[in-house]
Design a protein around this motif. Structure first.
Motif, PDB file in Angstrom:
ATOM      1  N   SER A   1       0.877  -1.193   0.141  1.00 45.11           N
ATOM      2  CA  SER A   1      -0.004  -0.061  -0.100  1.00 45.11           C
ATOM      3  C   SER A   1       0.906   1.182  -0.041  1.00 45.11           C
TER       4      SER A   1
ATOM      5  N   GLN B   1      -6.709  -0.709  -0.689  1.00 50.42           N
ATOM      6  CA  GLN B   1      -5.563  -0.539   0.290  1.00 50.42           C
ATOM      7  C   GLN B   1      -4.579   0.478  -0.308  1.00 50.42           C
TER       8      GLN B   1
ATOM      9  N   GLN C   1      -5.755   3.902   0.196  1.00 50.12           N
ATOM     10  CA  GLN C   1      -5.476   4.095   1.703  1.00 50.12           C
ATOM     11  C   GLN C   1      -3.973   4.345   1.648  1.00 50.12           C
TER      12      GLN C   1
ATOM     13  N   ARG D   1      -4.372   3.637   8.306  1.00 55.01           N
ATOM     14  CA  ARG D   1      -5.732   3.960   8.233  1.00 55.01           C
ATOM     15  C   ARG D   1      -5.739   5.201   9.487  1.00 55.01           C
TER      16      ARG D   1
END
Length: 381
Positions: A272, A326, A329, A363
């Motif tokens: 990610s 992801q 993210q 996150r």
């Protein structure tokens, strides 16, 4: 190149008395290619595009270096324009390397009687598994625009990866979204060149990914041993899934042990941030460089989110939806860190594996900022 790949694939047949290989790579290639025969580059076009993309890469390298503060240890001269079949052929070898540990655990070689094999593997035989991988490769070949190809799991020293640009897909996106070709291709090149900087300027990153992949296959070997025990082994997977009922996560995570989930999350977090940082650099450099940047970014983001119902289903079944979410993210994480603490602080990502964020930190980026701000010395995650 294609003829050589095809001849090599057709030789992958078990010798008399030996168990069949777990994956028939000839079948994999045949299925993937059959989905992409309509795209091809002729010799003259191919040669011209090779030179064109090399020039774009040469233009992008100093721009990425100036923004990231990193330098490449060598030159990026292995740059190629591909059609979809070229991309399939280039990636089949990588897929083979990834599946070698599974071949070593091939349950079709177990001499435990045809009934056991039938019960345990049923539809998951060589034909079905080969078809699934072939369809996956064929689908990806229609979606990939560019690729930085680094030989993961390779034992040789890293001397530099290869950059591929899949011209039929690039042209298709340009036409569908009505994008100015020169600007869009430079924007895309910035992303792929940033990947080269990530891995070649920080060799530990490749070693870190290799270590996680090897550990993943160790866990997989334990699961295959479970399957060899028949219904008792299948019951273990069922119990894992039941224990996760009502919790967030994909179907893939449902059948993982806590240790497997922790490794899976670590791998996803690493990829990610690798993709997210490349997107950040692409946009940070592109917005001041490319006249049509705003139009390209807006239309391309819409294209990423608007998929057909069939594509959504395929993504969910293969787990690709997890990756795409992801990656978004990861980009949001990097953007937040840069906005709050500046790019120099965000560059601390590349100091070593101990600086990589967890999925929880991706996150919640402020948690990573706090950890890095107060860290006295490196400590493994």
């Amino acid at each position: 190149m294609r003829e050589q790949q095809a001849r090599q694939a057709t030789r992958e047949v078990a010798s008399p008395g030996e168990p069949p290989p777990l994956i028939n790579w000839s079948q994999v290639r045949s299925i993937a290619v059959s989905l992409n025969r309509e795209s091809s580059l002729e010799g003259a076009d191919r040669d011209g595009l090779h030179a064109y993309y090399r020039e774009l890469v040469e233009r992008a390298v100093p721009l990425v270096a100036a923004y990231t503060g990193d330098e490449l240890p060598g030159t990026l001269d292995r740059v190629y324009a591909f059609d979809r079949v070229d991309w399939i052929d280039a990636n089949i070898d990588g897929f083979k390397d990834m599946f070698k540990p599974l071949e070593a655990l091939n349950p079709l070689g177990e001499q435990r009687g045809p009934r056991t094999i039938s019960l345990l593997w049923g539809g998951l035989n060589q034909t079905v598994l080969s078809a699934e991988i072939g369809f996956l490769l064929g689908y990806l070949a229609r979606r990939v625009l560019g690729q930085y190809d680094l030989a993961l799991l390779g034992r040789e020293p890293l001397t530099g990866g290869k950059l591929y640009f899949v011209q039929p897909n690039i042209t298709s996106v340009e036409r569908a979204l009505r994008l100015p070709g020169e600007d869009f291709r430079l924007w895309l090149t910035l992303h792929e060149v940033t990947h080269a900087f990530e891995f070649e300027s920080h060799p530990w990153l490749r070693q870190h990914l290799n270590g996680m992949i090897e550990r993943y296959f160790e866990f997989l070997s334990q699961d295959i041993e479970h399957l060899k025990r028949g219904m008792d082994g299948l019951r273990a997977f069922w119990d894992r899934a039941r224990s996760r009922e009502g919790t967030n996560g994909s179907w893939i995570e449902l059948v993982m042990t806590p240790e497997q989930r922790a490794l899976f999350n670590q791998m996803q977090a690493t990829m990610s941030v690798v993709e997210g940082y490349s997107n950040h650099v692409m946009n940070a450099v592109g917005k001041d460089l490319i006249p049509s940047y705003e139009v390209i970014a807006r239309r391309f983001e819409r294209r990423q989110r608007q998929r057909t119902p069939a594509e959504h289903l395929f993504a969910r079944l293969t787990g690709l939806d997890i990756k795409m979410e992801q990656y978004r993210q990861g980009e949001a994480f990097v953007n937040h860190v840069v906005r709050e603490r500046g790019h120099d602080f965000a560059r601390r990502l590349w100091e070593g594996p101990w600086m990589l964020p967890t999925m929880d930190e991706i996150r919640n980026p402020d948690r990573w900022i706090e950890r890095v701000s107060t860290a006295q010395h490196p400590a493994p995650l």
